[in-house]
Design an enzyme around this catalytic site. Structure first.
Site, PDB file in Angstrom:
ATOM      1  N   LYS A 198       0.855  -1.183   0.000  1.00  0.00           N
ATOM      2  CA  LYS A 198       0.000   0.000   0.000  1.00  0.00           C
ATOM      3  C   LYS A 198       0.892   1.235   0.000  1.00  0.00           C
ATOM      4  CE  LYS A 198      -3.610   2.427   2.488  1.00  0.00           C
ATOM      5  NZ  LYS A 198      -4.666   2.312   3.490  1.00  0.00           N
ATOM      6  N   LYS A 252      -2.126  -1.498  -3.910  1.00  0.00           N
ATOM      7  CA  LYS A 252      -2.994  -0.328  -3.851  1.00  0.00           C
ATOM      8  C   LYS A 252      -2.169   0.945  -3.897  1.00  0.00           C
ATOM      9  CE  LYS A 252      -6.016   1.889  -0.567  1.00  0.00           C
ATOM     10  NZ  LYS A 252      -6.409   1.947   0.810  1.00  0.00           N
TER      11      LYS A 252
HETATM   12  C1  PBG Z   1      -7.271   3.577   5.274  1.00  0.00           C
HETATM   13  C2  PBG Z   1      -7.661   3.318   3.889  1.00  0.00           C
HETATM   14  C3  PBG Z   1      -7.496   4.215   2.851  1.00  0.00           C
HETATM   15  C4  PBG Z   1      -8.082   3.636   1.728  1.00  0.00           C
HETATM   16  C5  PBG Z   1      -8.555   2.370   2.098  1.00  0.00           C
HETATM   17  N1  PBG Z   1      -8.276   2.178   3.453  1.00  0.00           N
HETATM   18  C6  PBG Z   1      -6.965   5.606   2.826  1.00  0.00           C
HETATM   19  C7  PBG Z   1      -5.688   5.923   3.419  1.00  0.00           C
HETATM   20  O1  PBG Z   1      -4.825   5.081   3.617  1.00  0.00           O
HETATM   21  O2  PBG Z   1      -5.528   7.101   3.734  1.00  0.00           O
HETATM   22  C8  PBG Z   1      -8.143   4.310   0.402  1.00  0.00           C
HETATM   23  C9  PBG Z   1      -9.139   3.803  -0.558  1.00  0.00           C
HETATM   24  C10 PBG Z   1      -9.474   4.740  -1.646  1.00  0.00           C
HETATM   25  O3  PBG Z   1      -8.856   5.799  -1.845  1.00  0.00           O
HETATM   26  O4  PBG Z   1     -10.423   4.404  -2.360  1.00  0.00           O
HETATM   27  N2  PBG Z   1      -6.772   2.639   6.076  1.00  0.00           N
END
Ligand code: PBG
Length: 327
Positions: A198, A252
């Site tokens: 991520k 992601k």
């Molecule tokens: C947070 C989380 C995020 C997303 C999914 N879980 C945002 C972040 O890490 O700030 C992002 C998903 C998206 O942008 O559609 N744990």
């Protein structure tokens, strides 16, 4: 004779039936996971930066679950917009077995028992500072203290009926600890989909609006989420999560990281999922609004790209739309 004119690469492309016959990749509604936002109350709250996506109350969530089931979408991912007054420094509301997330899981299970429910394990929808974990006096997100809370959060979600817990927090060591706790508490069939790779991405903005954390977030998430410059590090993250017991892994955001998806798939031969995140969705919708592209074609092409890159499935806000196009 392997060259022109005996060989014409265009020959199999000349008719629709032949293009279908030669397709190397297939996309079906069974490849989709639909992320949904849940809110208190019974209304529908549109999200300005995610046009076409709303937060739903529990009745609306149940309707969406039935819709997903009818469309052949196998799984829903849930994200709560926790009321501001329930957010705290330590995000304790995440551990409340009657919190919005847990009630939404039950609403989905009642409405559509054949749908899988994936829950996000991270504290950001519950903290008053918008970070995924606990912070120290300098604002640094504490790893081990956070992991302990994440284990408890995952158990609460599993207890409410979650089928897949998906740690999205990027703390070290949390997958193994969550697996151990799930086994000990009798949740041996609850899966872990690890958000292994991520990235600290600029594509999460609309999501943070949707869960109400954008205005709260202090600083950025670069001390725990990955640097977009790195790929080898993603392979190490995946290796560790698999060793710790992840059933599947995620990359992601999605489209800007197709190279990572392919490298992970080639290196590990495990189920890899991509999250086509909120900013990616918003870019497609902005292109459509500007007259720069056709929504249906853009959606199907991007989703097919994930399958071609090696994904078992994709989390996408376009899931219901795409499934409808495939019906
Ligand atoms: C947070 C989380 C995020 C997303 C999914 N879980 C945002 C972040 O890490 O700030 C992002 C998903 C998206 O942008 O559609 N744990």
């Amino acid at each position: 004779m392997s060259h022109y004119p005996a060989l014409r690469m265009r020959r199999p492309r000349a008719a629709g039936w032949s293009r279908r016959l030669h397709a190397e990749t297939v996309l079906t509604p069974a490849d989709l996971i639909w992320p949904l936002f849940v809110t208190e109350g019974d209304g529908e709250e549109p999200i300005a930066t995610l046009p076409g996506v709303s937060r739903w109350g529990l009745n609306g969530i149940a309707d969406r679950a039935r819709e997903a089931q009818d469309l052949g979408i196998p799984c829903i991912a849930l994200f709560p917009n926790t009321p501001r007054e329930l957010r705290s420094d330590r995000g304790e509301e995440a551990l409340n077995p009657d919190n919005l997330m847990c009630r939404a899981i039950k609403a989905i299970k009642d409405a559509a028992p054949d749908i899988g429910v994936l829950t996000d394990v991270a504290l950001d929808p519950y903290t008053s500072h918008g970070h995924d974990g606990l912070i120290d006096d300098c604002g640094y997100v504490l790893n081990d203290e956070t992991a302990e809370l994440l284990v408890a959060q995952a158990l609460v979600q599993a207890g409410a009926g979650a089928d897949i817990v998906a740690p999205s927090d990027m703390m070290d060591g949390r997958v193994g600890r969550i697996r151990e706790a799930l086994e000990a508490e009798g949740h041996c069939n609850v899966q872990i989909m690890a958000y292994s790779a991520k990235y600290a991405s600029a594509f999460y903005g609309p999501f943070r609006d949707a869960v109400g954390s954008r205005g709260l977030l202090q600083g950025d998430k670069k001390t725990y989420q990955m640097d977009p410059a790195n790929a080898e590090e993603a392979l190490r993250e995946v290796a560790l999560d698999l060793e710790e017991g992840a059933d599947s892994v995620m990359v992601k955001p999605g489209l800007p990281y197709l190279d990572i998806i392919r490298r992970v798939k080639d290196a590990f031969e495990v189920p890899v999922f991509a999250y086509q995140v909120s900013g990616e969705y918003a870019m497609i919708e902005a292109a459509v609004a500007a007259g720069a592209g056709d929504r249906d074609a853009l959606v199907m092409e991007t989703l097919m790209a994930f399958k071609r890159a090696g994904c078992a499935g994709v989390l996408t806000y376009h899931a219901a739309h795409a499934a409808r196009l495939m019906a």
